[in-house]
Design a protein around this motif. Structure first.
Motif, PDB file in Angstrom:
ATOM      1  N   THR A  46       0.910  -1.231   0.096  1.00  0.00           N
ATOM      2  CA  THR A  46      -0.158   0.008  -0.201  1.00  0.00           C
ATOM      3  C   THR A  46       0.955   1.194  -0.123  1.00  0.00           C
ATOM      4  N   ALA A  47       1.851   1.236   0.618  1.00  0.00           N
ATOM      5  CA  ALA A  47       2.859   2.419   0.835  1.00  0.00           C
ATOM      6  C   ALA A  47       3.529   2.393  -0.564  1.00  0.00           C
ATOM      7  N   CYS A  48       3.836   1.500  -1.061  1.00  0.00           N
ATOM      8  CA  CYS A  48       4.595   1.705  -2.143  1.00  0.00           C
ATOM      9  C   CYS A  48       3.510   2.006  -3.407  1.00  0.00           C
ATOM     10  N   LEU A  49       2.252   1.744  -3.393  1.00  0.00           N
ATOM     11  CA  LEU A  49       1.259   2.274  -4.445  1.00  0.00           C
ATOM     12  C   LEU A  49       1.122   3.686  -4.198  1.00  0.00           C
ATOM     13  N   GLN A  54       2.172   9.080  -6.083  1.00  0.00           N
ATOM     14  CA  GLN A  54       2.754  10.639  -5.947  1.00  0.00           C
ATOM     15  C   GLN A  54       3.756  11.156  -7.029  1.00  0.00           C
ATOM     16  N   HIS A  55       4.331   9.938  -7.418  1.00  0.00           N
ATOM     17  CA  HIS A  55       5.551  10.091  -8.262  1.00  0.00           C
ATOM     18  C   HIS A  55       5.324   9.727  -9.864  1.00  0.00           C
ATOM     19  N   MET A  56       4.133   9.140 -10.130  1.00  0.00           N
ATOM     20  CA  MET A  56       3.817   8.746 -11.358  1.00  0.00           C
ATOM     21  C   MET A  56       4.320   9.886 -12.457  1.00  0.00           C
ATOM     22  N   SER A  57       4.998   9.430 -13.449  1.00  0.00           N
ATOM     23  CA  SER A  57       5.372  10.299 -14.630  1.00  0.00           C
ATOM     24  C   SER A  57       5.299   9.678 -16.001  1.00  0.00           C
ATOM     25  N   SER A  79      -3.184 -16.241 -11.277  1.00  0.00           N
ATOM     26  CA  SER A  79      -2.723 -15.871 -10.319  1.00  0.00           C
ATOM     27  C   SER A  79      -2.240 -14.157 -10.625  1.00  0.00           C
ATOM     28  N   HIS A  80      -2.271 -13.644  -9.721  1.00  0.00           N
ATOM     29  CA  HIS A  80      -1.937 -12.112  -9.442  1.00  0.00           C
ATOM     30  C   HIS A  80      -1.649 -11.823  -8.247  1.00  0.00           C
ATOM     31  N   ASP A  81      -0.986 -10.441  -8.112  1.00  0.00           N
ATOM     32  CA  ASP A  81      -0.532 -10.023  -6.918  1.00  0.00           C
ATOM     33  C   ASP A  81      -1.251  -8.660  -6.741  1.00  0.00           C
ATOM     34  N   PRO A  82      -1.979  -8.364  -5.599  1.00  0.00           N
ATOM     35  CA  PRO A  82      -2.585  -7.120  -5.393  1.00  0.00           C
ATOM     36  C   PRO A  82      -1.733  -5.719  -5.617  1.00  0.00           C
ATOM     37  N   GLY A  83      -0.693  -5.787  -5.116  1.00  0.00           N
ATOM     38  CA  GLY A  83       0.291  -4.585  -5.394  1.00  0.00           C
ATOM     39  C   GLY A  83       0.702  -4.406  -6.662  1.00  0.00           C
ATOM     40  N   LEU A  87      -0.476  -1.122  -9.132  1.00  0.00           N
ATOM     41  CA  LEU A  87       0.623  -0.470  -9.956  1.00  0.00           C
ATOM     42  C   LEU A  87       0.223  -0.278 -11.408  1.00  0.00           C
ATOM     43  N   LYS A  88      -0.411  -1.628 -12.043  1.00  0.00           N
ATOM     44  CA  LYS A  88      -0.570  -1.559 -13.399  1.00  0.00           C
ATOM     45  C   LYS A  88      -1.673  -0.856 -13.536  1.00  0.00           C
ATOM     46  N   ARG A  89      -2.942  -0.847 -12.634  1.00  0.00           N
ATOM     47  CA  ARG A  89      -3.946   0.167 -12.919  1.00  0.00           C
ATOM     48  C   ARG A  89      -3.943   1.647 -12.739  1.00  0.00           C
ATOM     49  N   LEU A  90      -2.890   1.813 -11.741  1.00  0.00           N
ATOM     50  CA  LEU A  90      -2.347   3.391 -11.741  1.00  0.00           C
ATOM     51  C   LEU A  90      -1.538   3.656 -13.011  1.00  0.00           C
TER      52      LEU A  90
END
Length: 148
Positions: A46-49, A54-57, A79-83, A87-90
């Protein structure tokens, strides 16, 4: 939390350590997200997302999208990972909002070369997101662009 803070600091202001280690801030972020997934640390994910948001460019979009794709939900995979899915969704949301800029990057020779190296379903998702913004601009009186 300390690792997420370090990743956020690295993304904000690359340090001498980045040059010494030979990694980019984007690569450091990807490494922290890998660790969060491997050790099943949802708080760190969650902290990574939050940091990514904040830093997406335009410069982080493609490396992060390519990194997230193999670990996110895809057709034919259970299989998938929520994190990584987050990130892909962001990344795709960013592409939808900044479609004109992203399309310009993809129109360049380097962008074309990158597109040909990516899996087809990832290219489709990216082009669909970019097209949403471009079509939205056309509907709001903007100029509709043909996607290459």
């Amino acid at each position: 939390a300390a690792a997420a803070a370090a990743a956020a600091a690295a993304l904000s202001a690359p340090s001498q350590a980045d040059a010494t280690l030979g990694i980019t801030p984007q690569e450091l972020f990807i490494g922290v997200l890998h660790a969060a997934a491997a050790f099943e640390l949802p708080g760190l994910q969650t902290a990574c997302l939050d940091t990514a948001r904040q830093h997406m460019s335009s410069s982080s979009l493609l490396p992060w999208l390519v990194a997230a794709h193999p670990f996110s939900a895809r057709a034919g995979s259970d299989s998938h990972d929520p994190g990584w899915e987050g990130l892909k969704r962001l990344c795709l949301e960013y592409a939808a909002v900044h479609g004109e800029e992203i399309q310009g990057m993809l129109d360049a020779p380097e962008g074309q070369a990158l597109l040909t190296s990516l899996p087809g379903d990832l290219v489709y998702a990216l082009m669909k997101a970019v097209n949403m913004e471009v079509a939205g601009a056309a509907g709001a009186g903007g100029k509709k662009r043909k996607l290459s």
